[in-house]
Design an enzyme around this catalytic site. Sequence first.
Site, PDB file in Angstrom:
ATOM      1  N   ARG A 121      -0.730 -28.941  16.010  1.00 24.68           N
ATOM      2  CA  ARG A 121       0.500 -28.842  15.212  1.00 24.68           C
ATOM      3  C   ARG A 121       1.706 -28.867  16.157  1.00 24.68           C
ATOM      4  NH1 ARG A 121       1.856 -24.035  14.083  1.00 24.68           N
ATOM      5  NH2 ARG A 121      -0.135 -23.334  13.285  1.00 24.68           N
ATOM      6  N   TYR A 126      19.148 -41.661  -1.724  1.00 23.44           N
ATOM      7  CA  TYR A 126      17.782 -41.808  -2.223  1.00 23.44           C
ATOM      8  C   TYR A 126      17.459 -40.650  -3.181  1.00 23.44           C
ATOM      9  CZ  TYR A 126      12.732 -41.418  -2.358  1.00 23.44           C
ATOM     10  OH  TYR A 126      11.432 -41.275  -2.793  1.00 23.44           O
ATOM     11  N   ASP A 137      20.778 -41.346   7.305  1.00 25.40           N
ATOM     12  CA  ASP A 137      19.462 -41.864   6.940  1.00 25.40           C
ATOM     13  C   ASP A 137      19.480 -43.352   7.272  1.00 25.40           C
ATOM     14  OD1 ASP A 137      17.241 -42.968   5.640  1.00 25.40           O
ATOM     15  OD2 ASP A 137      17.232 -41.429   4.089  1.00 25.40           O
ATOM     16  N   LYS A 171       8.595 -46.913   5.874  1.00 20.20           N
ATOM     17  CA  LYS A 171       9.209 -48.189   5.517  1.00 20.20           C
ATOM     18  C   LYS A 171       9.164 -49.184   6.682  1.00 20.20           C
ATOM     19  CE  LYS A 171       9.819 -46.214   1.576  1.00 20.20           C
ATOM     20  NZ  LYS A 171       9.874 -44.812   1.773  1.00 20.20           N
TER      21      LYS A 171
HETATM   22  O1  P1T Z   1       8.730 -41.482   1.095  1.00 16.92           O
HETATM   23  P1  P1T Z   1       9.115 -40.722   2.319  1.00 16.92           P
HETATM   24  O2  P1T Z   1       8.476 -41.218   3.585  1.00 16.92           O
HETATM   25  O3  P1T Z   1       9.010 -39.239   2.159  1.00 16.92           O
HETATM   26  O4  P1T Z   1      10.692 -41.044   2.568  1.00 16.92           O
HETATM   27  C1  P1T Z   1      11.709 -40.621   1.703  1.00 16.92           C
HETATM   28  C2  P1T Z   1      12.882 -41.552   1.803  1.00 16.92           C
HETATM   29  C3  P1T Z   1      13.970 -41.184   2.555  1.00 16.92           C
HETATM   30  N1  P1T Z   1      15.048 -41.971   2.696  1.00 16.92           N
HETATM   31  C4  P1T Z   1      15.112 -43.178   2.101  1.00 16.92           C
HETATM   32  C5  P1T Z   1      16.324 -44.036   2.256  1.00 16.92           C
HETATM   33  C6  P1T Z   1      14.027 -43.634   1.329  1.00 16.92           C
HETATM   34  O5  P1T Z   1      14.113 -44.846   0.760  1.00 16.92           O
HETATM   35  C7  P1T Z   1      12.889 -42.802   1.162  1.00 16.92           C
HETATM   36  C8  P1T Z   1      11.727 -43.210   0.320  1.00 16.92           C
HETATM   37  N2  P1T Z   1      11.992 -44.249  -0.583  1.00 16.92           N
HETATM   38  C9  P1T Z   1      11.124 -44.818  -1.452  1.00 16.92           C
HETATM   39  C10 P1T Z   1       9.845 -44.434  -1.575  1.00 16.92           C
HETATM   40  C11 P1T Z   1      11.665 -45.932  -2.270  1.00 16.92           C
HETATM   41  O6  P1T Z   1      10.889 -46.727  -2.835  1.00 16.92           O
HETATM   42  O7  P1T Z   1      12.897 -46.046  -2.339  1.00 16.92           O
END
Ligand code: P1T
Length: 382
Positions: free
Chosen positions: A54, A106, A178, A203
């Site tokens: 961890r 988001y 972000d 992503k």
């Molecule tokens: O899904 P996760 O890895 O927890 O990330 C969250 C997140 C944070 N910031 C942005 C700009 C994002 O687009 C996302 C996650 N977004 C999607 C799953 C989507 O389809 O828009």
Amino acid sequence: MATPPRDALRFETRAIHVGQEPEELYGAVNVPIYQTSTYAQPAVGRPKRYDYARGGNPTREAFQTALASLEGGVRALAFGSGLAAEATLLLTLSPGDRVLLPDDVYGGTYRLLARVLAAWGLGHDVVDMTDPDALRAAIRPETRLVWIETPTNPLLKIVDIGACAEIAHAAGARCVVDNTFATPYLQRPLELGADVVVHSVTKYLGGHSDLVMGALVTNDEELAERLAFLQNAVGAVPGPMDCYLALRGLKTLAVRMRAHCEGARAVAAFLAEHPRVVRVHYPGLPQHPGHAVAARQMADFGGMVSFEVGSEAEAVRIAESTELFFLAESLGGVESLIEVPAPMTHASVAGSPLAVPPTLIRLSVGLEHPEDLIADLARALG
Ligand code: P1T
């Protein structure tokens, strides 16, 4: 010829070499997947390097070192998802503090603040950050973080990072960006004045729709120490396999982003001319309100495009009609995706000031040939 210092190397080279020396025992050119939860210690209280996974893992550390270099930060920390990274960052705040959010953040980020952390006394305000005067007016004495997303999800609004960071700092707040949609290949917020970068590694950084992971990067040594403490103390860490896949994704980030941008540019140009399309949101189009700022702070305009059609029913019909564009949430993978944000990725902001138009369709333009993608959209649009 002597090898130049690693931080003098260019982006594409650092993505492949920083933190990724050949493995010592056999010379494997890939950082191994250290699939272990613990480490044998030669003596009591004197671990070789890591004591428990961890707190640290070599595969994770390689990814963190490479990402810190790409974003130009002193340290990067990896988490089990983008939201886990965000939640850990927000734990640096105290009850009574406030976070200022953009009006097109988001949906999951909004939900975390509005429906989880509000109950713990962390406040939030929402403002249109494309207007620096509105941002200045919305900052309160308790505002500790100005949270930027640019380009925004799903409307592709562009926020001026340098201007907003200056306003945040003048008010004694930190500026978080972000950078999920842009990636460090197209935009490096720390160089523009931001204090922390947030990523959904799920992503573009991962790039192949095969992992869920997040990251924070900062150039503030003191904050980095606190975040590293929280990474272990809170424990929302990713597994070594995902860190390996994310590291593999980073190696091709530059070439993938160039192709994503080229495809999105072609798709946006096609949509802008289509009679069924009411409005296209793509910062690369000269008529986009954020085009000039995007041209200044980004190397190119990214792989995401959204557009509005005449009705909600038509948006649903189109999203259900494409063949190459898979109907799915998420983005940033090699395959193209299509979705309707209002009932899908952004359902959590329904009824809030962040609600997105139900007639909006979002595309993640993948690495297929742009002409094939355009033919698929042309068929679906009818
Ligand atoms: O899904 P996760 O890895 O927890 O990330 C969250 C997140 C944070 N910031 C942005 C700009 C994002 O687009 C996302 C996650 N977004 C999607 C799953 C989507 O389809 O828009």
